[in-house]
Scaffold this motif. Sequence first.
Motif, PDB file in Angstrom:
ATOM      1  N   PRO A   1       0.837  -1.199   0.000  1.00 49.23           N
ATOM      2  CA  PRO A   1       0.000   0.000   0.000  1.00 49.23           C
ATOM      3  C   PRO A   1       0.872   1.249   0.000  1.00 49.23           C
ATOM      4  O   PRO A   1       1.933   1.278   0.621  1.00 49.23           O
ATOM      5  CB  PRO A   1      -0.809  -0.119   1.289  1.00 49.23           C
ATOM      6  N   THR A   2       0.428   2.248  -0.732  1.00 51.63           N
ATOM      7  CA  THR A   2       1.151   3.519  -0.828  1.00 51.63           C
ATOM      8  C   THR A   2       0.143   4.642  -0.679  1.00 51.63           C
ATOM      9  O   THR A   2      -0.941   4.586  -1.247  1.00 51.63           O
ATOM     10  CB  THR A   2       1.855   3.627  -2.195  1.00 51.63           C
ATOM     11  N   GLN A   3       0.524   5.643   0.076  1.00 51.93           N
ATOM     12  CA  GLN A   3      -0.386   6.774   0.296  1.00 51.93           C
ATOM     13  C   GLN A   3       0.239   8.026  -0.301  1.00 51.93           C
ATOM     14  O   GLN A   3       1.415   8.321  -0.060  1.00 51.93           O
ATOM     15  CB  GLN A   3      -0.625   6.959   1.792  1.00 51.93           C
ATOM     16  N   ILE A   4      -0.541   8.757  -1.093  1.00 48.88           N
ATOM     17  CA  ILE A   4      -0.086  10.028  -1.658  1.00 48.88           C
ATOM     18  C   ILE A   4      -1.169  11.076  -1.454  1.00 48.88           C
ATOM     19  O   ILE A   4      -2.348  10.749  -1.311  1.00 48.88           O
ATOM     20  CB  ILE A   4       0.262   9.904  -3.165  1.00 48.88           C
ATOM     21  N   ARG A   5      -0.780  12.336  -1.454  1.00 44.57           N
ATOM     22  CA  ARG A   5      -1.732  13.434  -1.310  1.00 44.57           C
ATOM     23  C   ARG A   5      -1.938  14.062  -2.687  1.00 44.57           C
ATOM     24  O   ARG A   5      -0.986  14.377  -3.380  1.00 44.57           O
ATOM     25  CB  ARG A   5      -1.218  14.453  -0.302  1.00 44.57           C
TER      26      ARG A   5
ATOM     27  N   LYS B   1      -7.854  14.799  -8.536  1.00 45.28           N
ATOM     28  CA  LYS B   1      -8.171  13.392  -8.307  1.00 45.28           C
ATOM     29  C   LYS B   1      -9.502  13.023  -8.962  1.00 45.28           C
ATOM     30  O   LYS B   1      -9.618  11.985  -9.624  1.00 45.28           O
ATOM     31  CB  LYS B   1      -8.222  13.080  -6.815  1.00 45.28           C
TER      32      LYS B   1
ATOM     33  N   SER C   1      -5.127   3.208  -9.124  1.00 37.10           N
ATOM     34  CA  SER C   1      -3.992   2.327  -8.828  1.00 37.10           C
ATOM     35  C   SER C   1      -3.343   1.819 -10.119  1.00 37.10           C
ATOM     36  O   SER C   1      -2.116   1.827 -10.255  1.00 37.10           O
ATOM     37  CB  SER C   1      -4.460   1.152  -7.966  1.00 37.10           C
TER      38      SER C   1
END
Length: 90
Positions: A5-9, A15, A30
């Motif tokens: 899992p990767t979190q980005i703002r 978005k 994704s």
Amino acid sequence: MSTVPTQIRIDANVKKQANELFSELGMDMSGAVNIFLRQCVLRGGLPFIVEVPQYSQKVMDAMSEARRISRDPEVPGYANMDDLRKALEE
């Protein structure tokens, strides 16, 4: 292949627009990010040119004027071409 899992703002509007585009292309965020990252690795850098556009002062002034006009409630707007033609003929 394992995934992590990767979190980005991300800007909410960007978005939303990206998700709509990716949906039309039959993928999700994704999948699109994975394609982007794979292209970065494949090319050894970003898969597109990153640059600051150099607009002439005339273009910058026109964009500024268009922005001002679009926000001015005193400037009339037209819902269709017939109304615009009538206003131009007056």
